[in-house]
Write a protein that holds these residues in place. Structure first.
Motif, PDB file in Angstrom:
ATOM      1  N   TYR A  51       0.785  -1.236   0.000  1.00  0.00           N
ATOM      2  CA  TYR A  51       0.000   0.000   0.000  1.00  0.00           C
ATOM      3  C   TYR A  51       0.820   1.292   0.000  1.00  0.00           C
ATOM      4  O   TYR A  51       0.261   2.352  -0.252  1.00  0.00           O
ATOM      5  N   GLU A  52       2.116   1.211   0.279  1.00  0.00           N
ATOM      6  CA  GLU A  52       2.887   2.443   0.379  1.00  0.00           C
ATOM      7  C   GLU A  52       4.085   2.504  -0.569  1.00  0.00           C
ATOM      8  O   GLU A  52       4.411   3.572  -1.054  1.00  0.00           O
ATOM      9  N   TRP A  53       4.741   1.404  -0.800  1.00  0.00           N
ATOM     10  CA  TRP A  53       6.009   1.441  -1.515  1.00  0.00           C
ATOM     11  C   TRP A  53       5.929   1.026  -2.978  1.00  0.00           C
ATOM     12  O   TRP A  53       6.753   1.426  -3.777  1.00  0.00           O
ATOM     13  N   ILE A  54       4.976   0.196  -3.327  1.00  0.00           N
ATOM     14  CA  ILE A  54       4.871  -0.253  -4.714  1.00  0.00           C
ATOM     15  C   ILE A  54       3.834   0.597  -5.435  1.00  0.00           C
ATOM     16  O   ILE A  54       2.718   0.767  -4.959  1.00  0.00           O
ATOM     17  N   GLU A  55       4.227   1.100  -6.571  1.00  0.00           N
ATOM     18  CA  GLU A  55       3.342   1.944  -7.361  1.00  0.00           C
ATOM     19  C   GLU A  55       2.351   1.079  -8.152  1.00  0.00           C
ATOM     20  O   GLU A  55       2.591  -0.101  -8.389  1.00  0.00           O
ATOM     21  N   TYR A  59       1.722  -3.485 -11.043  1.00  0.00           N
ATOM     22  CA  TYR A  59       0.742  -4.537 -11.309  1.00  0.00           C
ATOM     23  C   TYR A  59       0.419  -4.698 -12.794  1.00  0.00           C
ATOM     24  O   TYR A  59      -0.451  -5.484 -13.150  1.00  0.00           O
ATOM     25  N   ALA A  60       1.150  -4.010 -13.648  1.00  0.00           N
ATOM     26  CA  ALA A  60       0.917  -4.100 -15.095  1.00  0.00           C
ATOM     27  C   ALA A  60       1.246  -5.493 -15.636  1.00  0.00           C
ATOM     28  O   ALA A  60       0.610  -5.970 -16.564  1.00  0.00           O
ATOM     29  N   SER A  61       2.251  -6.130 -15.046  1.00  0.00           N
ATOM     30  CA  SER A  61       2.641  -7.470 -15.492  1.00  0.00           C
ATOM     31  C   SER A  61       3.388  -8.172 -14.366  1.00  0.00           C
ATOM     32  O   SER A  61       3.832  -7.545 -13.403  1.00  0.00           O
ATOM     33  N   LEU A  65       5.916  -6.554 -11.498  1.00  0.00           N
ATOM     34  CA  LEU A  65       5.731  -6.762 -10.064  1.00  0.00           C
ATOM     35  C   LEU A  65       7.003  -7.309  -9.422  1.00  0.00           C
ATOM     36  O   LEU A  65       7.430  -6.838  -8.368  1.00  0.00           O
ATOM     37  N   ILE A  66       7.617  -8.277 -10.064  1.00  0.00           N
ATOM     38  CA  ILE A  66       8.869  -8.852  -9.553  1.00  0.00           C
ATOM     39  C   ILE A  66       9.950  -7.779  -9.475  1.00  0.00           C
ATOM     40  O   ILE A  66      10.694  -7.702  -8.494  1.00  0.00           O
ATOM     41  N   LYS A  67      10.035  -6.946 -10.480  1.00  0.00           N
ATOM     42  CA  LYS A  67      11.028  -5.858 -10.507  1.00  0.00           C
ATOM     43  C   LYS A  67      10.835  -4.919  -9.321  1.00  0.00           C
ATOM     44  O   LYS A  67      11.788  -4.584  -8.617  1.00  0.00           O
ATOM     45  N   TYR A  68       9.597  -4.488  -9.086  1.00  0.00           N
ATOM     46  CA  TYR A  68       9.308  -3.587  -7.977  1.00  0.00           C
ATOM     47  C   TYR A  68       9.584  -4.254  -6.631  1.00  0.00           C
ATOM     48  O   TYR A  68      10.171  -3.642  -5.739  1.00  0.00           O
ATOM     49  N   LEU A  69       9.155  -5.497  -6.464  1.00  0.00           N
ATOM     50  CA  LEU A  69       9.403  -6.210  -5.207  1.00  0.00           C
ATOM     51  C   LEU A  69      10.892  -6.363  -4.941  1.00  0.00           C
ATOM     52  O   LEU A  69      11.355  -6.171  -3.817  1.00  0.00           O
TER      53      LEU A  69
END
Length: 85
Positions: A51-55, A59-61, A65-69
């Motif tokens: 809710y705070e760190w991932i834009e 969630y586009a793919s 998601l893996i890149k952001y995590l």
């Protein structure tokens, strides 16, 4: 001491059958209440990630998601920190 939640893997027959063996080895189990996300540190971390760190773009793919995590987890404690005060 090991702190465990009430997830199905921790309450399975196979797991529970080991409790007496572990107790004999002086391992103590502390059970969290049935639903206690505020006491489960991984739940607190996941809430901040989600809710705070991932834009929203994350969630586009799946690869996005893996890149952001990966970015968050590699910078945890530096760029990303939880302040409990």
């Amino acid at each position: 001491m090991v702190v465990l939640d009430q997830s199905s893997i921790h309450t399975s027959d196979r797991f529970l059958s080991k409790l007496s063996e572990w107790e004999q080895k002086n391992l103590k189990i502390f059970w969290l209440p049935t639903y206690s996300p505020k006491l489960n540190l991984i739940e607190i971390l996941w809430k901040f990630i989600k809710y705070e760190w991932i834009e929203v773009d994350a969630y586009a793919s799946w690869s996005s998601l893996i890149k952001y995590l990966k970015k968050v987890l590699e910078n945890l404690g530096q760029e990303y920190a939880i302040n409990f005060v």
